[in-house]
Design an enzyme around this catalytic site. Structure first.
Site, mmCIF file in Angstrom:
data_model
loop_
_atom_site.group_PDB
_atom_site.id
_atom_site.type_symbol
_atom_site.label_atom_id
_atom_site.label_comp_id
_atom_site.label_asym_id
_atom_site.label_seq_id
_atom_site.Cartn_x
_atom_site.Cartn_y
_atom_site.Cartn_z
ATOM 1 N N LYS A 6 -1.155 -1.290 -4.187
ATOM 2 C CA LYS A 6 -2.169 -0.289 -4.068
ATOM 3 C C LYS A 6 -1.645 1.024 -4.225
ATOM 4 C CE LYS A 6 -5.837 1.876 -1.146
ATOM 5 N NZ LYS A 6 -6.306 1.886 0.414
ATOM 6 N N TYR A 56 0.798 -1.319 -0.044
ATOM 7 C CA TYR A 56 0.117 -0.114 0.114
ATOM 8 C C TYR A 56 0.829 1.264 -0.016
ATOM 9 C CZ TYR A 56 -3.610 3.021 1.834
ATOM 10 O OH TYR A 56 -4.633 4.206 2.216
#
Length: 298
Positions: A166, A138
């Site tokens: 992400k 992330y």
């Protein structure tokens, strides 16, 4: 039709977490929320992300949220728990808990207690990857102060530590550089308000916020975008964007929960230190959500 071939592909909703009036976790409501999202065509859920207010949960609450999600989904491959923590050992323990619960993958922030250098970032991801579940990185340089640049992502992928990222930096140009330096690394849309741009750049998934409130409209948008159907995607993206851009604001949890309440779903309160939206912000979210609902977007 978009084919989902990996547990981290497709629309993975970063779920909000319902609290009762006394701010205890309503696990039954959360199970119903997970079931509702999957029934609406979303591919899976991401519990214990920032949108799920994981930082405010006790260890017991956090573990039970994961177990509730897996049970409600009926398929662990549809659950990607967030395993962020201040220390690598703690993140590893959360990954082990996710594996024990039957989850199919995990979502991991870089070290966020300090501005970690690349070697420490690589060691952190390797520690969590050693559990054996696929790890989705992330990249949120705003909150963590650690930027997972395309070059660093390529190193993490070459290490065998991550399967996807992400991407929340908002810099859509990075999609093309990531594809050049790490062509086998899957790109996931990390912010709702760059969905179209990253989908057209080759994203194979969306870790999404606003499907909590408008799953059908968001699902239609995502699938049209990844299919390159701009006749469908572009006008819908324009219509949704006044709401989607709240996903990139500090008040995103409150905004999405308010939109859920307006759409007839249970959003509810947030735990401190998050407080309800002020009147000005609330009016903007109410107006944007109301217009979408009036136009038939649900």
């Amino acid at each position: 039709m978009v084919t989902r071939t990996r547990p981290w592909h497709g629309i993975m909703v970063a779920t909000t977490l319902p609290f009762r009036d006394d701010l205890s976790v309503d696990y039954d409501a959360y199970a119903a929320q997970v079931a509702r999202l999957l029934a609406a065509g979303c591919d899976g859920v991401v519990p214990n992300g920032s949108l799920g207010e994981y930082q405010t949960l006790t260890d017991d609450e956090r573990a039970r949220v994961v177990r509730t999600a897996v049970e409600a989904a009926g398929d662990g491959d549809r659950v990607m728990p967030g395993v962020a923590a201040y220390g690598s050992a703690a993140s590893r323990r959360w990954a082990e808990q996710a594996a024990d619960a039957g989850a199919g993958s995990v979502l991991l922030l870089p070290p966020n207690a300090y501005r970690a250098e690349p070697a420490s970032v690589r060691a952190h991801f390797a520690e969590v990857a050693s559990v054996g579940l696929p790890v989705v990185a992330y990249n949120n340089p705003f909150d963590t102060k650690v930027d997972l640049t395309p070059a660093l992502l390529a190193e993490l992928h070459a290490d065998g530590s991550i399967v996807a990222v992400k991407e929340f930096s908002g810099d859509v140009r990075r999609a093309y550089e990531i594809a050049e330096v790490a062509p086998e690394l899957d790109l996931l849309i990390g912010a709702d308000d760059v969905l179209l741009e990253l989908a057209l750049a080759g994203a194979v998934g969306w870790i999404a916020g606003f499907p909590n409130a408008l799953p059908t409209a968001c699902g239609t948008l995502y699938r049209a975008a990844v299919a390159g159907d701009l006749d469908t995607a572009l006008p819908l993206y324009r219509a949704l964007h006044p709401l989607l851009r709240w996903d990139s604001r500090p008040e995103f949890v409150q905004a999405i929960k308010l939109a859920m309440d307006l759409a007839g779903h249970h959003g509810g309160p947030t735990r401190p230190p998050r407080s309800p939206l002020g009147d000005e912000h609330s009016a903007v979210v109410r107006a944007a959500t109301g217009k979408l609902l009036a136009d038939g977007h649900h």
